[in-house]
Structures are given as structure tokens and as C-alpha cells.
Design a protein around this motif. Structure first.
Motif, PDB file in Angstrom:
ATOM      1  N   ASP A   5       0.830  -1.210   0.000  1.00  0.00           N
ATOM      2  CA  ASP A   5       0.000   0.000   0.000  1.00  0.00           C
ATOM      3  C   ASP A   5       0.862   1.257   0.000  1.00  0.00           C
ATOM      4  O   ASP A   5       0.592   2.215  -0.745  1.00  0.00           O
ATOM      5  CB  ASP A   5      -0.943   0.011   1.203  1.00  0.00           C
ATOM      6  N   ILE A   6       1.895   1.269   0.825  1.00  0.00           N
ATOM      7  CA  ILE A   6       2.778   2.438   0.895  1.00  0.00           C
ATOM      8  C   ILE A   6       3.567   2.583  -0.402  1.00  0.00           C
ATOM      9  O   ILE A   6       3.697   3.692  -0.946  1.00  0.00           O
ATOM     10  CB  ILE A   6       3.690   2.367   2.130  1.00  0.00           C
ATOM     11  N   ALA A   7       4.084   1.474  -0.936  1.00  0.00           N
ATOM     12  CA  ALA A   7       4.825   1.523  -2.201  1.00  0.00           C
ATOM     13  C   ALA A   7       3.944   2.069  -3.319  1.00  0.00           C
ATOM     14  O   ALA A   7       4.362   2.929  -4.098  1.00  0.00           O
ATOM     15  CB  ALA A   7       5.354   0.131  -2.555  1.00  0.00           C
ATOM     16  N   ARG A   8       2.721   1.576  -3.404  1.00  0.00           N
ATOM     17  CA  ARG A   8       1.787   2.042  -4.444  1.00  0.00           C
ATOM     18  C   ARG A   8       1.499   3.542  -4.267  1.00  0.00           C
ATOM     19  O   ARG A   8       1.477   4.290  -5.253  1.00  0.00           O
ATOM     20  CB  ARG A   8       0.493   1.239  -4.360  1.00  0.00           C
ATOM     21  N   ALA A   9       1.300   3.985  -3.035  1.00  0.00           N
ATOM     22  CA  ALA A   9       1.019   5.402  -2.775  1.00  0.00           C
ATOM     23  C   ALA A   9       2.208   6.275  -3.185  1.00  0.00           C
ATOM     24  O   ALA A   9       2.026   7.348  -3.775  1.00  0.00           O
ATOM     25  CB  ALA A   9       0.674   5.599  -1.298  1.00  0.00           C
ATOM     26  N   ILE A  10       3.423   5.813  -2.889  1.00  0.00           N
ATOM     27  CA  ILE A  10       4.630   6.544  -3.285  1.00  0.00           C
ATOM     28  C   ILE A  10       4.693   6.663  -4.811  1.00  0.00           C
ATOM     29  O   ILE A  10       4.978   7.737  -5.350  1.00  0.00           O
ATOM     30  CB  ILE A  10       5.888   5.826  -2.745  1.00  0.00           C
ATOM     31  N   MET A  11       4.422   5.563  -5.485  1.00  0.00           N
ATOM     32  CA  MET A  11       4.482   5.569  -6.948  1.00  0.00           C
ATOM     33  C   MET A  11       3.368   6.436  -7.543  1.00  0.00           C
ATOM     34  O   MET A  11       3.609   7.171  -8.507  1.00  0.00           O
ATOM     35  CB  MET A  11       4.396   4.141  -7.485  1.00  0.00           C
ATOM     36  N   ASP A  12       2.160   6.365  -6.964  1.00  0.00           N
ATOM     37  CA  ASP A  12       1.048   7.185  -7.466  1.00  0.00           C
ATOM     38  C   ASP A  12       1.356   8.673  -7.370  1.00  0.00           C
ATOM     39  O   ASP A  12       0.923   9.454  -8.211  1.00  0.00           O
ATOM     40  CB  ASP A  12      -0.241   6.864  -6.704  1.00  0.00           C
ATOM     41  N   LYS A  13       2.110   9.073  -6.333  1.00  0.00           N
ATOM     42  CA  LYS A  13       2.489  10.485  -6.146  1.00  0.00           C
ATOM     43  C   LYS A  13       3.721  10.858  -6.963  1.00  0.00           C
ATOM     44  O   LYS A  13       4.181  11.995  -6.904  1.00  0.00           O
ATOM     45  CB  LYS A  13       2.769  10.762  -4.666  1.00  0.00           C
ATOM     46  N   LYS A  14       4.291   9.880  -7.691  1.00  0.00           N
ATOM     47  CA  LYS A  14       5.506  10.083  -8.491  1.00  0.00           C
ATOM     48  C   LYS A  14       6.670  10.580  -7.640  1.00  0.00           C
ATOM     49  O   LYS A  14       7.472  11.410  -8.069  1.00  0.00           O
ATOM     50  CB  LYS A  14       5.247  11.009  -9.672  1.00  0.00           C
ATOM     51  N   LEU A  15       6.758  10.029  -6.413  1.00  0.00           N
ATOM     52  CA  LEU A  15       7.855  10.379  -5.523  1.00  0.00           C
ATOM     53  C   LEU A  15       9.044   9.445  -5.693  1.00  0.00           C
ATOM     54  O   LEU A  15      10.077   9.625  -5.043  1.00  0.00           O
ATOM     55  CB  LEU A  15       7.381  10.368  -4.068  1.00  0.00           C
ATOM     56  N   ALA A  16       8.907   8.435  -6.541  1.00  0.00           N
ATOM     57  CA  ALA A  16       9.986   7.491  -6.808  1.00  0.00           C
ATOM     58  C   ALA A  16       9.825   6.916  -8.208  1.00  0.00           C
ATOM     59  O   ALA A  16       8.732   6.917  -8.764  1.00  0.00           O
ATOM     60  CB  ALA A  16       9.969   6.363  -5.775  1.00  0.00           C
ATOM     61  N   ALA A  17      10.934   6.411  -8.721  1.00  0.00           N
ATOM     62  CA  ALA A  17      10.901   5.733 -10.009  1.00  0.00           C
ATOM     63  C   ALA A  17      10.768   4.228  -9.819  1.00  0.00           C
ATOM     64  O   ALA A  17      10.308   3.531 -10.717  1.00  0.00           O
ATOM     65  CB  ALA A  17      12.180   6.035 -10.790  1.00  0.00           C
ATOM     66  N   TYR A  18      11.145   3.737  -8.629  1.00  0.00           N
ATOM     67  CA  TYR A  18      11.227   2.296  -8.421  1.00  0.00           C
ATOM     68  C   TYR A  18      11.184   2.017  -6.933  1.00  0.00           C
ATOM     69  O   TYR A  18      11.842   2.709  -6.154  1.00  0.00           O
ATOM     70  CB  TYR A  18      12.567   1.810  -8.990  1.00  0.00           C
ATOM     71  N   VAL A  19      10.418   1.013  -6.539  1.00  0.00           N
ATOM     72  CA  VAL A  19      10.374   0.593  -5.138  1.00  0.00           C
ATOM     73  C   VAL A  19      10.504  -0.919  -5.079  1.00  0.00           C
ATOM     74  O   VAL A  19       9.702  -1.633  -5.680  1.00  0.00           O
ATOM     75  CB  VAL A  19       9.063   1.024  -4.436  1.00  0.00           C
ATOM     76  N   ASN A  20      11.531  -1.392  -4.393  1.00  0.00           N
ATOM     77  CA  ASN A  20      11.662  -2.823  -4.108  1.00  0.00           C
ATOM     78  C   ASN A  20      10.937  -3.116  -2.808  1.00  0.00           C
ATOM     79  O   ASN A  20      11.015  -2.329  -1.863  1.00  0.00           O
ATOM     80  CB  ASN A  20      13.121  -3.232  -3.891  1.00  0.00           C
ATOM     81  N   ILE A  21      10.252  -4.250  -2.757  1.00  0.00           N
ATOM     82  CA  ILE A  21       9.627  -4.728  -1.521  1.00  0.00           C
ATOM     83  C   ILE A  21      10.385  -5.998  -1.142  1.00  0.00           C
ATOM     84  O   ILE A  21      10.234  -7.032  -1.785  1.00  0.00           O
ATOM     85  CB  ILE A  21       8.125  -5.002  -1.715  1.00  0.00           C
ATOM     86  N   LEU A  22      11.225  -5.885  -0.115  1.00  0.00           N
ATOM     87  CA  LEU A  22      12.050  -7.010   0.304  1.00  0.00           C
ATOM     88  C   LEU A  22      11.287  -7.884   1.289  1.00  0.00           C
ATOM     89  O   LEU A  22      10.498  -7.385   2.094  1.00  0.00           O
ATOM     90  CB  LEU A  22      13.351  -6.519   0.922  1.00  0.00           C
ATOM     91  N   PRO A  23      11.548  -9.184   1.254  1.00  0.00           N
ATOM     92  CA  PRO A  23      10.797 -10.105   2.120  1.00  0.00           C
ATOM     93  C   PRO A  23      11.098  -9.898   3.601  1.00  0.00           C
ATOM     94  O   PRO A  23      11.995  -9.137   3.965  1.00  0.00           O
ATOM     95  CB  PRO A  23      11.262 -11.486   1.649  1.00  0.00           C
ATOM     96  N   LYS A  24      10.367 -10.621   4.413  1.00  0.00           N
ATOM     97  CA  LYS A  24      10.467 -10.488   5.865  1.00  0.00           C
ATOM     98  C   LYS A  24      11.904 -10.608   6.367  1.00  0.00           C
ATOM     99  O   LYS A  24      12.671 -11.429   5.892  1.00  0.00           O
ATOM    100  CB  LYS A  24       9.634 -11.565   6.559  1.00  0.00           C
ATOM    101  N   SER A  25      12.199  -9.768   7.336  1.00  0.00           N
ATOM    102  CA  SER A  25      13.468  -9.855   8.048  1.00  0.00           C
ATOM    103  C   SER A  25      13.182  -9.677   9.533  1.00  0.00           C
ATOM    104  O   SER A  25      12.174  -9.073   9.919  1.00  0.00           O
ATOM    105  CB  SER A  25      14.447  -8.784   7.555  1.00  0.00           C
ATOM    106  N   SER A  26      14.051 -10.222  10.352  1.00  0.00           N
ATOM    107  CA  SER A  26      13.897 -10.069  11.795  1.00  0.00           C
ATOM    108  C   SER A  26      14.476  -8.739  12.224  1.00  0.00           C
ATOM    109  O   SER A  26      15.464  -8.266  11.656  1.00  0.00           O
ATOM    110  CB  SER A  26      14.632 -11.200  12.526  1.00  0.00           C
ATOM    111  N   ALA A  27      13.866  -8.135  13.221  1.00  0.00           N
ATOM    112  CA  ALA A  27      14.329  -6.842  13.721  1.00  0.00           C
ATOM    113  C   ALA A  27      14.359  -6.863  15.244  1.00  0.00           C
ATOM    114  O   ALA A  27      13.454  -7.408  15.885  1.00  0.00           O
ATOM    115  CB  ALA A  27      13.409  -5.729  13.229  1.00  0.00           C
TER     116      ALA A  27
END
Length: 136
Positions: free
Chosen positions: A48-70
Motif C-alpha cells: 500500500d505504501i509503495a503504491r502510494a509513493i508511486m502514485d504520487k511520483k515520488l519514486a521511479a522504483y520501489v523494491n519490496i524485500l521479504p520479511k526480516s527479523s528486527a
């Protein structure tokens, strides 16, 4: 007065000189583009956030990386969770707007939004970022 004016105008003139040099020589100006890191609670929020960023043309490309522990401290307690990480490729001049926008839509009280300038890269890819993220 003249000295004050020169100090205030210097960053603008320096930026224009670098852009002119880049245009004439075809060389890349380090730091023109950045990668922003945005952490998300789950894959749906990340999408949802990646799509919103792209819809606003705030980025050319967004990678969505898989789960990581934090592991992190929150309100004095050590917490452990899994997160999804977004890698957002954009113009450095858009980082402030990107950060403000993500904070406005992100469910975390204090979302991780950090960026690093791109020092070098494939010139054609960096040009492509320029073509897909409008100037200020």
C-alpha cells in the motif's frame, strides 16, 4: 552586505555550476539520487505504501524485500519483530517530500525513513530515474 549576499547565493550558484558541468560533460553528480529505506509491519502495508509513493511520483522504483527479523528498543523495552523493507529509488531533492508523505500514511508512530545518496551507478539507470521522477 555583499558578503552576506554571496554566502546566501553560493549554494545556488554551486548547484547550477555542477548541473551545467554535468550537462556539458555527461558526467554524473554524486548524490543527485538517493535510496530511501522504509520499514513496514507486513506485506500488505508495504504494498500500500509503495503504491502510494508511486502514485504520487515520488519514486521511479520501489523494491519490496521479504520479511526480516528486527530487534530494537521501544519505550525502554527490547522488542523483536518481523518487518518488510522498502527500497525507494528517487531524486535526492524529493527525500523531504517523500519522508513527509510516508509519515502521513504510515501506521507506525515513528516509521523508519532513512536515505543514502547514490554516489555512482549505471548512467542509463540514473537517467531513467530522472525521467520518471518529476523535478521540484
Amino acid at each position: 552586505e555583499v558578503l552576506t549576499l554571496l554566502v546566501l547565493v553560493y549554494p545556488l550558484l554551486q548547484g547550477l555550476a555542477l548541473q551545467l558541468h554535468s550537462a556539458v560533460t555527461g558526467s554524473y553528480i554524486p548524490g543527485t539520487h538517493s535510496i530511501a529505506f522504509v520499514n513496514c509491519l507486513n506485506e500488505q502495508i508495504a504494498r500500500d505504501i509503495a503504491r502510494a509513493i508511486m502514485d504520487k511520483k515520488l519514486a521511479a522504483y520501489v523494491n519490496i524485500l521479504p520479511k526480516s527479523s528486527a530487534l530494537y528498543f521501544w519505550k525502554g523495552e527490547l522488542e523483536e519483530s518481523t518487518e518488510i523493507l522498502l527500497l525507494v529509488k528517487t531524486r535526492t531533492s524529493k527525500i523531504g517530500e517523500l519522508s513527509n508523505y510516508v509519515r502521513s500514511i504510515h501506521p507506525f508512530e515513528i516509521p523508519e525513513i532513512i536515505s543514502l545518496p547514490i554516489d555512482q551507478g549505471n548512467p542509463l539507470y540514473l537517467k531513467w530515474i530522472d525521467e520518471n521522477v518529476p523535478r521540484d
